[in-house]
Design a protein around this motif. Structure first.
Motif, PDB file in Angstrom:
ATOM      1  N   MET A 112       0.972  -1.100   0.182  1.00 37.22           N
ATOM      2  CA  MET A 112      -0.030   0.013   0.097  1.00 37.22           C
ATOM      3  C   MET A 112       0.784   1.320  -0.090  1.00 37.22           C
ATOM      4  N   SER A 113       0.645   2.178  -1.024  1.00 42.68           N
ATOM      5  CA  SER A 113       1.243   3.324  -0.989  1.00 42.68           C
ATOM      6  C   SER A 113       0.885   4.324   0.158  1.00 42.68           C
ATOM      7  N   ALA A 114       1.887   5.260   0.254  1.00 46.27           N
ATOM      8  CA  ALA A 114       1.640   6.302   1.485  1.00 46.27           C
ATOM      9  C   ALA A 114       0.584   7.189   0.927  1.00 46.27           C
ATOM     10  N   PRO A 115      -0.500   7.769   1.668  1.00 43.73           N
ATOM     11  CA  PRO A 115      -1.453   8.762   1.495  1.00 43.73           C
ATOM     12  C   PRO A 115      -0.985   9.944   0.609  1.00 43.73           C
ATOM     13  N   SER A 116      -1.580  10.470  -0.102  1.00 42.41           N
ATOM     14  CA  SER A 116      -1.029  11.741  -0.766  1.00 42.41           C
ATOM     15  C   SER A 116      -1.706  12.845  -0.269  1.00 42.41           C
ATOM     16  N   THR A 117      -2.615  12.956   0.651  1.00 43.75           N
ATOM     17  CA  THR A 117      -3.164  14.103   1.115  1.00 43.75           C
ATOM     18  C   THR A 117      -3.270  13.955   2.677  1.00 43.75           C
ATOM     19  N   VAL A 118      -2.953  14.937   3.633  1.00 42.94           N
ATOM     20  CA  VAL A 118      -3.079  14.821   5.080  1.00 42.94           C
ATOM     21  C   VAL A 118      -4.058  16.209   5.480  1.00 42.94           C
ATOM     22  N   VAL A 119      -5.116  15.806   6.009  1.00 45.39           N
ATOM     23  CA  VAL A 119      -6.334  16.937   6.340  1.00 45.39           C
ATOM     24  C   VAL A 119      -6.170  17.047   7.945  1.00 45.39           C
ATOM     25  N   PHE A 120      -5.981  18.357   8.378  1.00 40.29           N
ATOM     26  CA  PHE A 120      -5.905  18.553  10.074  1.00 40.29           C
ATOM     27  C   PHE A 120      -7.120  19.438  10.385  1.00 40.29           C
ATOM     28  N   ASP A 121      -7.798  18.772  11.252  1.00 39.52           N
ATOM     29  CA  ASP A 121      -8.634  19.742  12.172  1.00 39.52           C
ATOM     30  C   ASP A 121      -7.841  20.839  12.760  1.00 39.52           C
ATOM     31  N   LEU A 122      -8.518  21.859  13.497  1.00 36.64           N
ATOM     32  CA  LEU A 122      -7.241  23.002  13.823  1.00 36.64           C
ATOM     33  C   LEU A 122      -7.327  22.985  15.583  1.00 36.64           C
ATOM     34  N   GLY A 123      -8.504  23.243  15.953  1.00 40.86           N
ATOM     35  CA  GLY A 123      -9.155  23.512  17.510  1.00 40.86           C
ATOM     36  C   GLY A 123      -8.949  22.215  18.130  1.00 40.86           C
ATOM     37  N   GLY A 124      -7.960  22.008  19.136  1.00 47.09           N
ATOM     38  CA  GLY A 124      -7.616  20.869  19.839  1.00 47.09           C
ATOM     39  C   GLY A 124      -6.762  19.840  19.124  1.00 47.09           C
ATOM     40  N   VAL A 125      -6.388  20.298  18.048  1.00 43.47           N
ATOM     41  CA  VAL A 125      -5.060  19.469  17.212  1.00 43.47           C
ATOM     42  C   VAL A 125      -3.975  20.281  16.895  1.00 43.47           C
ATOM     43  N   LEU A 126      -4.053  21.395  16.476  1.00 43.77           N
ATOM     44  CA  LEU A 126      -2.906  22.405  15.902  1.00 43.77           C
ATOM     45  C   LEU A 126      -2.961  23.606  16.993  1.00 43.77           C
ATOM     46  N   VAL A 127      -4.227  23.907  17.620  1.00 38.74           N
ATOM     47  CA  VAL A 127      -4.821  25.011  18.347  1.00 38.74           C
ATOM     48  C   VAL A 127      -5.178  24.629  19.560  1.00 38.74           C
ATOM     49  N   ASP A 128      -4.566  25.183  20.685  1.00 38.13           N
ATOM     50  CA  ASP A 128      -5.260  25.012  21.956  1.00 38.13           C
ATOM     51  C   ASP A 128      -6.157  26.091  22.126  1.00 38.13           C
ATOM     52  N   TRP A 129      -7.300  25.754  21.921  1.00 38.54           N
ATOM     53  CA  TRP A 129      -8.450  26.692  21.975  1.00 38.54           C
ATOM     54  C   TRP A 129      -9.476  26.268  23.239  1.00 38.54           C
ATOM     55  N   ASP A 130      -9.872  27.191  24.330  1.00 40.38           N
ATOM     56  CA  ASP A 130     -10.565  26.732  25.439  1.00 40.38           C
ATOM     57  C   ASP A 130     -11.260  28.097  25.951  1.00 40.38           C
ATOM     58  N   PRO A 131     -12.610  28.282  26.004  1.00 40.45           N
ATOM     59  CA  PRO A 131     -13.020  29.506  26.670  1.00 40.45           C
ATOM     60  C   PRO A 131     -12.723  29.570  27.909  1.00 40.45           C
ATOM     61  N   ARG A 132     -12.317  28.575  28.655  1.00 41.18           N
ATOM     62  CA  ARG A 132     -11.894  28.744  30.102  1.00 41.18           C
ATOM     63  C   ARG A 132     -10.708  29.758  30.188  1.00 41.18           C
ATOM     64  N   TYR A 133      -9.795  29.880  29.110  1.00 41.89           N
ATOM     65  CA  TYR A 133      -8.719  31.022  29.358  1.00 41.89           C
ATOM     66  C   TYR A 133      -9.181  32.301  29.512  1.00 41.89           C
ATOM     67  N   LEU A 134     -10.244  32.534  29.028  1.00 40.01           N
ATOM     68  CA  LEU A 134     -11.034  33.806  28.936  1.00 40.01           C
ATOM     69  C   LEU A 134     -11.674  33.807  30.551  1.00 40.01           C
ATOM     70  N   TYR A 135     -12.563  32.958  30.615  1.00 35.56           N
ATOM     71  CA  TYR A 135     -13.529  33.099  31.836  1.00 35.56           C
ATOM     72  C   TYR A 135     -12.998  32.748  33.248  1.00 35.56           C
ATOM     73  N   ARG A 136     -11.842  32.012  33.291  1.00 36.09           N
ATOM     74  CA  ARG A 136     -10.896  32.151  34.555  1.00 36.09           C
ATOM     75  C   ARG A 136     -10.369  33.670  34.971  1.00 36.09           C
ATOM     76  N   THR A 137     -10.514  34.401  34.040  1.00 38.43           N
ATOM     77  CA  THR A 137     -10.241  36.065  34.527  1.00 38.43           C
ATOM     78  C   THR A 137     -11.416  36.602  34.729  1.00 38.43           C
ATOM     79  N   LEU A 138     -12.486  36.285  34.461  1.00 39.29           N
ATOM     80  CA  LEU A 138     -13.637  37.004  34.573  1.00 39.29           C
ATOM     81  C   LEU A 138     -14.655  36.490  35.761  1.00 39.29           C
ATOM     82  N   LEU A 139     -14.451  35.173  36.071  1.00 33.19           N
ATOM     83  CA  LEU A 139     -15.202  34.683  37.255  1.00 33.19           C
ATOM     84  C   LEU A 139     -14.569  34.203  38.459  1.00 33.19           C
TER      85      LEU A 139
END
Length: 211
Positions: free
Chosen positions: A1-28
């Motif tokens: 089996m040959s190697a795949p020709s395309t790789v598709v990434f999700d962004l949030g949680g895979v390449l980007v650390d996104w979490d609304p808690r970062y904001l709301y820890r400063t507000l609550l």
């Protein structure tokens, strides 16, 4: 089996650390109050509607009408949204860099993200320019795991699902990609992803072996 020709990434949680808690820890004042607010007021379902194309102005107005006592906190999700970004997930960005340097695969991204907020990510993360194409749910007014959003990616860029690897941290999205015939990887961390990509012949099993 040959190697795949395309790789598709999700962004949030895979390449980007996104979490609304970062904001709301400063507000609550406590973790408990923050979790209650995020669970009962600015719910994941409410946020997903923005990922599906609803404007932030409409979202804030609708939710503030239902929870007037929290109007200021609700508005902060919009006006201080940039503070929900924790930064890049470095180990995964390193893998993206290796794939790019190898020059053997096409690189694409498929993300559930508000069309209004995505430009903030583009400004902050220069490596987003490494992708040959990015499909943003808020622009398409479709959200994963809807197979129609995956089909937008495949059709727009002429990708063959059977030779495409898809990476996502959300199991329903992983399952949706697999149902379309992609090699679908559930992201739990950069080390495991390296192992999986190396087994597919796409990266070295150990970064140090290339140095």
């Amino acid at each position: 089996m040959s190697a795949p020709s395309t790789v598709v990434f999700d962004l949030g949680g895979v390449l980007v650390d996104w979490d609304p808690r970062y904001l709301y820890r400063t507000l609550l004042p406590s973790e408990a109050e923050m979790e209650r607010f995020l669970t009962e007021v600015t719910t994941p379902e409410w946020n997903t509607a923005q990922d599906a194309g609803r404007s932030w102005a409409d979202a804030v107005a609708e939710l503030s009408e239902r929870h007037p006592e929290h109007a200021e906190l609700i508005a902060a999700y919009d006006t201080r949204w940039i503070e929900t970004l924790g930064g890049p997930i470095d180990g995964t960005v390193e893998l993206l860099s290796e794939l790019r340097d190898g020059g053997e695969v096409g690189l694409y991204a498929l993300t559930n993200w508000s069309a209004e907020k995505f430009p903030h990510a583009v400004e902050r993360f220069e490596w987003l320019s490494w992708f040959e194409g990015i499909v943003v749910s808020g622009t398409e007014r479709l959200v994963k795991p809807d197979p129609r959003l995956f089909q937008v990616l495949l059709d727009r860029y002429g990708l063959d699902a059977s030779s495409t690897v898809y990476i996502d941290d959300n199991p329903p999205n992983v399952d949706a990609a697999a149902a379309l015939g992609m090699t679908s990887l559930h992201f739990t961390g950069p080390d495991r992803l390296r192992d999986e990509l190396s087994q597919l012949g796409l990266v070295a099993s150990d970064r140090s072996s290339e140095e």
